[in-house]
Scaffold this motif. Sequence first.
Motif, PDB file in Angstrom:
ATOM      1  N   ALA A 128       0.831  -1.207   0.000  1.00  0.00           N
ATOM      2  CA  ALA A 128       0.000   0.000   0.000  1.00  0.00           C
ATOM      3  C   ALA A 128       0.863   1.254   0.000  1.00  0.00           C
ATOM      4  O   ALA A 128       0.570   2.231  -0.710  1.00  0.00           O
ATOM      5  N   ARG A 129       1.929   1.241   0.782  1.00  0.00           N
ATOM      6  CA  ARG A 129       2.805   2.412   0.845  1.00  0.00           C
ATOM      7  C   ARG A 129       3.465   2.681  -0.506  1.00  0.00           C
ATOM      8  O   ARG A 129       3.485   3.818  -0.993  1.00  0.00           O
ATOM      9  N   LEU A 130       3.996   1.652  -1.119  1.00  0.00           N
ATOM     10  CA  LEU A 130       4.741   1.846  -2.359  1.00  0.00           C
ATOM     11  C   LEU A 130       3.817   2.148  -3.537  1.00  0.00           C
ATOM     12  O   LEU A 130       4.125   3.009  -4.374  1.00  0.00           O
ATOM     13  N   GLU A 131       2.674   1.491  -3.609  1.00  0.00           N
ATOM     14  CA  GLU A 131       1.753   1.762  -4.712  1.00  0.00           C
ATOM     15  C   GLU A 131       1.097   3.137  -4.568  1.00  0.00           C
ATOM     16  O   GLU A 131       0.847   3.816  -5.571  1.00  0.00           O
ATOM     17  N   THR A 132       0.850   3.551  -3.333  1.00  0.00           N
ATOM     18  CA  THR A 132       0.337   4.906  -3.111  1.00  0.00           C
ATOM     19  C   THR A 132       1.395   5.938  -3.486  1.00  0.00           C
ATOM     20  O   THR A 132       1.085   6.972  -4.091  1.00  0.00           O
ATOM     21  N   ALA A 133       2.642   5.644  -3.140  1.00  0.00           N
ATOM     22  CA  ALA A 133       3.732   6.556  -3.502  1.00  0.00           C
ATOM     23  C   ALA A 133       3.817   6.717  -5.017  1.00  0.00           C
ATOM     24  O   ALA A 133       3.960   7.834  -5.530  1.00  0.00           O
ATOM     25  N   ARG A 134       3.718   5.615  -5.732  1.00  0.00           N
ATOM     26  CA  ARG A 134       3.780   5.689  -7.199  1.00  0.00           C
ATOM     27  C   ARG A 134       2.636   6.545  -7.748  1.00  0.00           C
ATOM     28  O   ARG A 134       2.846   7.374  -8.643  1.00  0.00           O
ATOM     29  N   GLU A 135       1.447   6.371  -7.203  1.00  0.00           N
ATOM     30  CA  GLU A 135       0.305   7.159  -7.661  1.00  0.00           C
ATOM     31  C   GLU A 135       0.512   8.647  -7.376  1.00  0.00           C
ATOM     32  O   GLU A 135       0.179   9.505  -8.208  1.00  0.00           O
ATOM     33  N   LEU A 136       1.085   8.962  -6.220  1.00  0.00           N
ATOM     34  CA  LEU A 136       1.356  10.364  -5.883  1.00  0.00           C
ATOM     35  C   LEU A 136       2.424  10.960  -6.796  1.00  0.00           C
ATOM     36  O   LEU A 136       2.340  12.126  -7.193  1.00  0.00           O
ATOM     37  N   ILE A 137       3.429  10.162  -7.127  1.00  0.00           N
ATOM     38  CA  ILE A 137       4.469  10.642  -8.041  1.00  0.00           C
ATOM     39  C   ILE A 137       3.866  10.953  -9.406  1.00  0.00           C
ATOM     40  O   ILE A 137       4.174  11.974 -10.034  1.00  0.00           O
ATOM     41  N   LEU A 138       2.974  10.084  -9.859  1.00  0.00           N
ATOM     42  CA  LEU A 138       2.386  10.243 -11.190  1.00  0.00           C
ATOM     43  C   LEU A 138       1.377  11.387 -11.266  1.00  0.00           C
ATOM     44  O   LEU A 138       1.217  12.005 -12.320  1.00  0.00           O
ATOM     45  N   THR A 139       0.709  11.679 -10.172  1.00  0.00           N
ATOM     46  CA  THR A 139      -0.446  12.585 -10.248  1.00  0.00           C
ATOM     47  C   THR A 139      -0.284  13.903  -9.501  1.00  0.00           C
ATOM     48  O   THR A 139      -1.199  14.730  -9.522  1.00  0.00           O
ATOM     49  N   THR A 140       0.846  14.107  -8.818  1.00  0.00           N
ATOM     50  CA  THR A 140       1.040  15.363  -8.084  1.00  0.00           C
ATOM     51  C   THR A 140       2.404  15.950  -8.409  1.00  0.00           C
ATOM     52  O   THR A 140       3.245  15.306  -9.042  1.00  0.00           O
ATOM     53  N   ASN A 141       2.613  17.173  -7.932  1.00  0.00           N
ATOM     54  CA  ASN A 141       3.915  17.827  -8.074  1.00  0.00           C
ATOM     55  C   ASN A 141       4.690  17.827  -6.760  1.00  0.00           C
ATOM     56  O   ASN A 141       5.651  18.588  -6.598  1.00  0.00           O
ATOM     57  N   LEU A 142       4.279  16.985  -5.824  1.00  0.00           N
ATOM     58  CA  LEU A 142       4.968  16.908  -4.539  1.00  0.00           C
ATOM     59  C   LEU A 142       6.389  16.390  -4.727  1.00  0.00           C
ATOM     60  O   LEU A 142       6.666  15.596  -5.633  1.00  0.00           O
ATOM     61  N   THR A 143       7.293  16.839  -3.861  1.00  0.00           N
ATOM     62  CA  THR A 143       8.671  16.361  -3.945  1.00  0.00           C
ATOM     63  C   THR A 143       8.737  14.895  -3.522  1.00  0.00           C
ATOM     64  O   THR A 143       7.868  14.392  -2.805  1.00  0.00           O
ATOM     65  N   MET A 144       9.794  14.223  -3.959  1.00  0.00           N
ATOM     66  CA  MET A 144       9.976  12.818  -3.596  1.00  0.00           C
ATOM     67  C   MET A 144      10.102  12.657  -2.082  1.00  0.00           C
ATOM     68  O   MET A 144       9.587  11.698  -1.499  1.00  0.00           O
ATOM     69  N   HIS A 145      10.796  13.594  -1.446  1.00  0.00           N
ATOM     70  CA  HIS A 145      10.955  13.506   0.001  1.00  0.00           C
ATOM     71  C   HIS A 145       9.610  13.645   0.712  1.00  0.00           C
ATOM     72  O   HIS A 145       9.334  12.936   1.686  1.00  0.00           O
ATOM     73  N   LYS A 146       8.768  14.558   0.223  1.00  0.00           N
ATOM     74  CA  LYS A 146       7.450  14.743   0.829  1.00  0.00           C
ATOM     75  C   LYS A 146       6.599  13.494   0.645  1.00  0.00           C
ATOM     76  O   LYS A 146       5.914  13.044   1.576  1.00  0.00           O
ATOM     77  N   PHE A 188       9.440  -2.049  -7.700  1.00  0.00           N
ATOM     78  CA  PHE A 188       9.056  -1.705  -9.073  1.00  0.00           C
ATOM     79  C   PHE A 188      10.158  -1.958 -10.103  1.00  0.00           C
ATOM     80  O   PHE A 188       9.895  -1.909 -11.309  1.00  0.00           O
ATOM     81  N   GLY A 189      11.385  -2.175  -9.636  1.00  0.00           N
ATOM     82  CA  GLY A 189      12.473  -2.436 -10.575  1.00  0.00           C
ATOM     83  C   GLY A 189      13.207  -1.202 -11.049  1.00  0.00           C
ATOM     84  O   GLY A 189      14.099  -1.289 -11.898  1.00  0.00           O
ATOM     85  N   HIS A 190      12.853  -0.041 -10.522  1.00  0.00           N
ATOM     86  CA  HIS A 190      13.540   1.207 -10.872  1.00  0.00           C
ATOM     87  C   HIS A 190      13.344   2.193  -9.726  1.00  0.00           C
ATOM     88  O   HIS A 190      12.381   2.082  -8.961  1.00  0.00           O
ATOM     89  N   PRO A 191      14.233   3.174  -9.577  1.00  0.00           N
ATOM     90  CA  PRO A 191      14.085   4.143  -8.490  1.00  0.00           C
ATOM     91  C   PRO A 191      12.929   5.098  -8.759  1.00  0.00           C
ATOM     92  O   PRO A 191      12.525   5.286  -9.920  1.00  0.00           O
ATOM     93  N   PRO A 192      12.394   5.722  -7.724  1.00  0.00           N
ATOM     94  CA  PRO A 192      11.265   6.646  -7.922  1.00  0.00           C
ATOM     95  C   PRO A 192      11.621   7.835  -8.805  1.00  0.00           C
ATOM     96  O   PRO A 192      10.752   8.380  -9.487  1.00  0.00           O
ATOM     97  N   SER A 193      12.881   8.211  -8.829  1.00  0.00           N
ATOM     98  CA  SER A 193      13.300   9.368  -9.631  1.00  0.00           C
ATOM     99  C   SER A 193      13.161   9.124 -11.129  1.00  0.00           C
ATOM    100  O   SER A 193      13.167  10.073 -11.921  1.00  0.00           O
ATOM    101  N   GLU A 194      13.012   7.868 -11.544  1.00  0.00           N
ATOM    102  CA  GLU A 194      12.889   7.565 -12.973  1.00  0.00           C
ATOM    103  C   GLU A 194      11.438   7.521 -13.454  1.00  0.00           C
ATOM    104  O   GLU A 194      11.183   7.308 -14.643  1.00  0.00           O
ATOM    105  N   VAL A 195      10.494   7.723 -12.546  1.00  0.00           N
ATOM    106  CA  VAL A 195       9.088   7.724 -12.944  1.00  0.00           C
ATOM    107  C   VAL A 195       8.799   8.990 -13.743  1.00  0.00           C
ATOM    108  O   VAL A 195       9.146  10.101 -13.326  1.00  0.00           O
ATOM    109  N   VAL A 196       8.179   8.836 -14.892  1.00  0.00           N
ATOM    110  CA  VAL A 196       7.817   9.982 -15.723  1.00  0.00           C
ATOM    111  C   VAL A 196       6.465  10.503 -15.252  1.00  0.00           C
ATOM    112  O   VAL A 196       5.450   9.796 -15.322  1.00  0.00           O
TER     113      VAL A 196
END
Length: 334
Positions: free
Chosen positions: A285-303, A324-332
């Motif tokens: 839940a934590r990691l999949e929610t993080a991915r969704e936030l990365i994709l849909t918001t402009n929040l910083t990775m640290h936030k 996921f097989g890649h770091p969060p910084s590589e998510v487009v």
Amino acid sequence: MLSYPFSTKPHMRFIIKGVPEEEITLTTEIPLQYRPHIYPYAQAILEESAAVSIIHQVMQINGFTVCNHIFFARKNIMLAPYSAEPVSALHFMMKGSIRCELADVGSLWLRAGQFGFFNVSNASHKAWLEKGGVYESFHIDFTREQLLALAPYSDLIKKLLDKSEKNQSAYVMPSAGIMINRLYELINEIRQTFPSYKMKELELPANISLLMANALKDAEQSSISVPANDDTLLFTTIHAYILNNLSRELGNVEIARDYNISVSKLKTGYKKVYAESLQSFVRRARLETARELILTTNLTMHKISEMVGYGDYGNFSRRYRAYFGHPPSEVVRR
């Protein structure tokens, strides 16, 4: 009797059994350790004793009384909730689980992540807190006039009105409601409203009305229909609570304490209902929610890492990459 500096009435107070009133203090000067628990929407009052500390925040607007109480128990204690007049309320348990006995109702649990519509008479009631526990209760109290206005639109409100007129305590739902994301969002918006905010008189009543409408809809139309004492309800609640509280400590010990059950029951019961270990679900839940936030918001990775419960960004990045097989910084980002 202690004189609370609240202008709103009726107001539920909590008599601390076994503690003389002369050993209880009330203050608006909140010590540093309690300040992170204060919300902007209302003045905070600290009720302090050797047995328990209680932070009260009470505000009235458009006839609604909006209350938040946080209990820090230092001992195993019994409280006697009391109001001089019957109180009809929509109640949300935000943290911890409290066993209660209500006159005319009997024994029931107020569990974290659950809500309900109550009428509480001016009779004698009981609630038990356990040493070391932290409990948070949020409720909106209605006036008789509001119940009369709402009754034509809701059978639950009709029941509340009937019990209020008879001065009888009642839990008017067949089983506890389970808090979903929208309810948490509305409660957060209400509690984070600053008194000086210019649009307060418009937005706050609107958010309170939306909260009530959403809770009534969930209570009256929910597809979940299980007995109040059924473990399915308990573990469904825990599942929803995790999804809506990812920033909190969600270890087995912490969750078991919040729900007043053993770690063994927590692990076994959750896996029986969901066919997945609880901690596996927490990580997912934590990691999949993080991915969704990365994709849909402009929040910083640290936030984002903080929002999903990773205080250390390096740890978050490693776990994200492993999952996921890649770091969060590589998510487009979209």
